[in-house]
Design a protein around this motif. Structure first.
Motif, PDB file in Angstrom:
ATOM      1  N   PHE A 124       0.852  -1.191   0.000  1.00  0.00           N
ATOM      2  CA  PHE A 124       0.000   0.000   0.000  1.00  0.00           C
ATOM      3  C   PHE A 124       0.886   1.239   0.000  1.00  0.00           C
ATOM      4  O   PHE A 124       1.855   1.332   0.764  1.00  0.00           O
ATOM      5  CB  PHE A 124      -0.929   0.007   1.215  1.00  0.00           C
ATOM      6  CG  PHE A 124      -2.147  -0.845   1.034  1.00  0.00           C
ATOM      7  CD1 PHE A 124      -3.179  -0.426   0.214  1.00  0.00           C
ATOM      8  CD2 PHE A 124      -2.256  -2.078   1.676  1.00  0.00           C
ATOM      9  CE1 PHE A 124      -4.309  -1.218   0.025  1.00  0.00           C
ATOM     10  CE2 PHE A 124      -3.372  -2.872   1.499  1.00  0.00           C
ATOM     11  CZ  PHE A 124      -4.409  -2.442   0.670  1.00  0.00           C
ATOM     12  N   LEU A 125       0.562   2.191  -0.850  1.00  0.00           N
ATOM     13  CA  LEU A 125       1.317   3.441  -0.962  1.00  0.00           C
ATOM     14  C   LEU A 125       0.522   4.500  -0.221  1.00  0.00           C
ATOM     15  O   LEU A 125      -0.297   5.220  -0.799  1.00  0.00           O
ATOM     16  CB  LEU A 125       1.501   3.807  -2.437  1.00  0.00           C
ATOM     17  CG  LEU A 125       1.878   2.621  -3.345  1.00  0.00           C
ATOM     18  CD1 LEU A 125       1.867   3.019  -4.800  1.00  0.00           C
ATOM     19  CD2 LEU A 125       3.235   2.048  -2.945  1.00  0.00           C
ATOM     20  N   GLY A 126       0.739   4.562   1.121  1.00  0.00           N
ATOM     21  CA  GLY A 126      -0.163   5.341   1.951  1.00  0.00           C
ATOM     22  C   GLY A 126      -1.556   4.793   1.721  1.00  0.00           C
ATOM     23  O   GLY A 126      -1.763   3.576   1.595  1.00  0.00           O
ATOM     24  N   GLY A 127      -2.538   5.689   1.615  1.00  0.00           N
ATOM     25  CA  GLY A 127      -3.883   5.268   1.242  1.00  0.00           C
ATOM     26  C   GLY A 127      -4.212   5.701  -0.173  1.00  0.00           C
ATOM     27  O   GLY A 127      -5.359   5.618  -0.615  1.00  0.00           O
ATOM     28  N   LEU A 128      -3.175   6.152  -0.917  1.00  0.00           N
ATOM     29  CA  LEU A 128      -3.395   6.731  -2.246  1.00  0.00           C
ATOM     30  C   LEU A 128      -3.451   5.695  -3.353  1.00  0.00           C
ATOM     31  O   LEU A 128      -4.092   5.909  -4.381  1.00  0.00           O
ATOM     32  CB  LEU A 128      -2.282   7.740  -2.574  1.00  0.00           C
ATOM     33  CG  LEU A 128      -2.155   8.944  -1.644  1.00  0.00           C
ATOM     34  CD1 LEU A 128      -0.973   9.800  -2.064  1.00  0.00           C
ATOM     35  CD2 LEU A 128      -3.443   9.759  -1.652  1.00  0.00           C
TER      36      LEU A 128
ATOM     37  N   TRP B 148      -3.279  -0.302  -8.371  1.00  0.00           N
ATOM     38  CA  TRP B 148      -4.556   0.340  -8.082  1.00  0.00           C
ATOM     39  C   TRP B 148      -4.318   1.828  -7.854  1.00  0.00           C
ATOM     40  O   TRP B 148      -3.443   2.208  -7.080  1.00  0.00           O
ATOM     41  CB  TRP B 148      -5.185  -0.246  -6.825  1.00  0.00           C
ATOM     42  CG  TRP B 148      -5.482  -1.718  -6.878  1.00  0.00           C
ATOM     43  CD1 TRP B 148      -4.601  -2.748  -6.969  1.00  0.00           C
ATOM     44  CD2 TRP B 148      -6.781  -2.329  -6.822  1.00  0.00           C
ATOM     45  NE1 TRP B 148      -5.248  -3.956  -6.956  1.00  0.00           N
ATOM     46  CE2 TRP B 148      -6.597  -3.727  -6.867  1.00  0.00           C
ATOM     47  CE3 TRP B 148      -8.084  -1.829  -6.709  1.00  0.00           C
ATOM     48  CZ2 TRP B 148      -7.659  -4.628  -6.818  1.00  0.00           C
ATOM     49  CZ3 TRP B 148      -9.139  -2.718  -6.667  1.00  0.00           C
ATOM     50  CH2 TRP B 148      -8.930  -4.105  -6.723  1.00  0.00           C
ATOM     51  N   ALA B 149      -5.100   2.664  -8.527  1.00  0.00           N
ATOM     52  CA  ALA B 149      -4.977   4.115  -8.375  1.00  0.00           C
ATOM     53  C   ALA B 149      -6.368   4.728  -8.339  1.00  0.00           C
ATOM     54  O   ALA B 149      -7.346   4.110  -8.783  1.00  0.00           O
ATOM     55  CB  ALA B 149      -4.174   4.705  -9.529  1.00  0.00           C
ATOM     56  N   PRO B 150      -6.494   5.947  -7.803  1.00  0.00           N
ATOM     57  CA  PRO B 150      -7.809   6.601  -7.779  1.00  0.00           C
ATOM     58  C   PRO B 150      -8.396   6.687  -9.184  1.00  0.00           C
ATOM     59  O   PRO B 150      -7.662   6.890 -10.162  1.00  0.00           O
ATOM     60  CB  PRO B 150      -7.503   8.000  -7.233  1.00  0.00           C
ATOM     61  CG  PRO B 150      -6.249   7.831  -6.447  1.00  0.00           C
ATOM     62  CD  PRO B 150      -5.456   6.783  -7.165  1.00  0.00           C
ATOM     63  N   GLU B 151      -9.694   6.507  -9.275  1.00  0.00           N
ATOM     64  CA  GLU B 151     -10.373   6.610 -10.568  1.00  0.00           C
ATOM     65  C   GLU B 151     -10.042   7.948 -11.215  1.00  0.00           C
ATOM     66  O   GLU B 151     -10.185   9.000 -10.613  1.00  0.00           O
ATOM     67  CB  GLU B 151     -11.888   6.484 -10.370  1.00  0.00           C
ATOM     68  CG  GLU B 151     -12.658   6.412 -11.658  1.00  0.00           C
ATOM     69  CD  GLU B 151     -14.135   6.120 -11.444  1.00  0.00           C
ATOM     70  OE1 GLU B 151     -14.855   5.960 -12.452  1.00  0.00           O
ATOM     71  OE2 GLU B 151     -14.569   6.056 -10.275  1.00  0.00           O
ATOM     72  N   GLY B 152      -9.523   7.900 -12.456  1.00  0.00           N
ATOM     73  CA  GLY B 152      -9.132   9.127 -13.142  1.00  0.00           C
ATOM     74  C   GLY B 152      -7.631   9.313 -13.234  1.00  0.00           C
ATOM     75  O   GLY B 152      -7.141  10.076 -14.067  1.00  0.00           O
ATOM     76  N   VAL B 153      -6.861   8.605 -12.382  1.00  0.00           N
ATOM     77  CA  VAL B 153      -5.401   8.718 -12.407  1.00  0.00           C
ATOM     78  C   VAL B 153      -4.826   7.652 -13.347  1.00  0.00           C
ATOM     79  O   VAL B 153      -5.160   6.478 -13.238  1.00  0.00           O
ATOM     80  CB  VAL B 153      -4.805   8.563 -10.987  1.00  0.00           C
ATOM     81  CG1 VAL B 153      -3.278   8.494 -11.046  1.00  0.00           C
ATOM     82  CG2 VAL B 153      -5.244   9.715 -10.094  1.00  0.00           C
TER      83      VAL B 153
END
Length: 368
Positions: A261-265, A354-359
């Motif tokens: 996990f990369l922080g919670g990002l 896994w990345a935030p939707e849009g990234v």
């Protein structure tokens, strides 16, 4: 009444609409007649209080500026962020600049580990530029923050422009205005004329910097690249996507079915393959956490906002859902999370990022 412009961001000054770009109280305009320094309220607050005031600039206005560059006989100085090359490419730039020469400037050289040789980075940038349809006449590495290679850059711009104007272009957050400030300081001795910050979208209009031969260097607004991590973070968390110091890579020996996990990002899953080392290149303050893939989603839901930060507990509701991107890797490859950093995969592996939707999440030939 004479038109007035902010010397920080270049926007036209107005005193009627507090919400619009260029707003400045009339009292500040009167005072500026004495000092000769007129800033819009947005730049004033950013410079003195590190506060950002959002102003909306349309994509059409950015496109108009790019067309203006293409219609001019000029040298195009394209600034990219070495740390986030994929997120700092202007989509379709080669089409917009038509037949104009491009000087590619790789900024933030100081963020890469010192062991990485300039020649290798220059060659890597050239290859990546060619993949994007760009054929730069030269590639120069700089650090605007540390004034690294600024004199060399100025001399190269002067050689390549052949008496023409030069347009400095780049997406938001590549350090373009900081670079322009460094150039101005080198040429004139003036400090911090142009407003700079970590916030995407600081320069609001074209800024003209006169040269001795009657030509200009034009600083243009940062083109907003909506697939960067910066656009999904709060102001206090932007430090995690704009490293200011040399990155200290961290290598993790992972077995298949382990997760980082990369922080919670964001998150990185080693799905399948032989046990191997994965090297993470992120801001030194971003906390990485290793766990088992089997319970990773439950772990994230339980610990987001406390053990896994940023985002913090107050920001979770506004933070986008993470979206899975799967890749099969066959050679030394960087798995890039746009604007955040990358993980180098050394051998054959099936992975998921896994990345935030849009990234954007992309793979590329390893830079290191």
């Amino acid at each position: 009444m004479e038109e007035l412009f902010c010397i920080g961001c270049g926007v036209k000054i107005q005193s009627e609409d507090k919400e619009a770009a260029g707003y400045t109280p009339r009292s500040s305009i009167v005072k500026a007649e004495e000092t000769g320094e007129l800033y819009c309220q947005r730049c004033f607050r950013l410079r003195h209080y590190n506060e950002i005031v959002d102003v909306h600039i349309t994509d059409d206005e950015f496109l108009k500026l790019l067309h203006e560059v293409g219609d001019s006989q000029a040298l195009v100085v394209n600034v990219v962020d070495i740390f986030d090359f994929n997120g700092s490419i202007i989509p379709g730039l080669s089409r917009f600049v038509a037949g104009n020469d491009i000087l590619l400037v790789g900024n933030k050289k100081d963020v890469l580990p010192k062991s990485v040789k300039d020649g290798k980075v220059t060659q890597w940038l050239t290859e990546r530029a060619h993949e994007e349809g760009l054929r730069p006449v030269d590639v120069i590495l700089t650090s605007a923050q540390n004034h690294y290679a600024i004199k060399e850059l100025i001399n190269r711009i002067d050689e390549l422009r052949c008496g023409r104007d030069a347009y400095v272009v780049g997406v938001t957050n590549v350090g373009k205005s900081t670079l322009i400030n460094a150039i101005i300081k080198e040429i004139t001795g003036d400090k911090d004329i142009i407003t700079t910050s970590r916030f995407p979208g600081t320069t609001l209009d074209k800024i003209e910097i006169p040269l001795d031969d009657g030509s200009y260097i034009f600083d243009t607004p940062g083109i907003i690249h909506r697939h960067q991590m910066a656009h999904y973070l709060s102001a206090k968390d932007l430090k995690y996507v704009s490293p200011k110091k040399e990155i200290k890579p961290k290598t993790y020996q992972l077995n298949p079915e382990q997760t980082l996990f990369l922080g919670g990002l964001a998150r990185f899953d080693f799905v399948q393959g032989e046990k191997q080392g994965f090297t993470a290149y992120f801001d030194n303050n971003l906390k990485l956490h290793r766990t088992k893939l089997a319970g990773a989603e439950a772990f994230y839901d339980k610990h987001i906002g406390n053990l896994l930060t940023p985002p913090d507990a107050k920001e979770i509701a506004e933070f986008p859902q993470l979206v899975r991107h799967e890749f099969t890797i066959t050679e030394k490859t960087d798995v890039v999370l746009s604007g955040l950093g990358w993980i180098r995969v050394n051998g054959q592996a099936k992975i998921a990022a896994w990345a935030p939707e849009g990234v954007n999440v992309v793979i590329r030939k390893a830079i290191i």
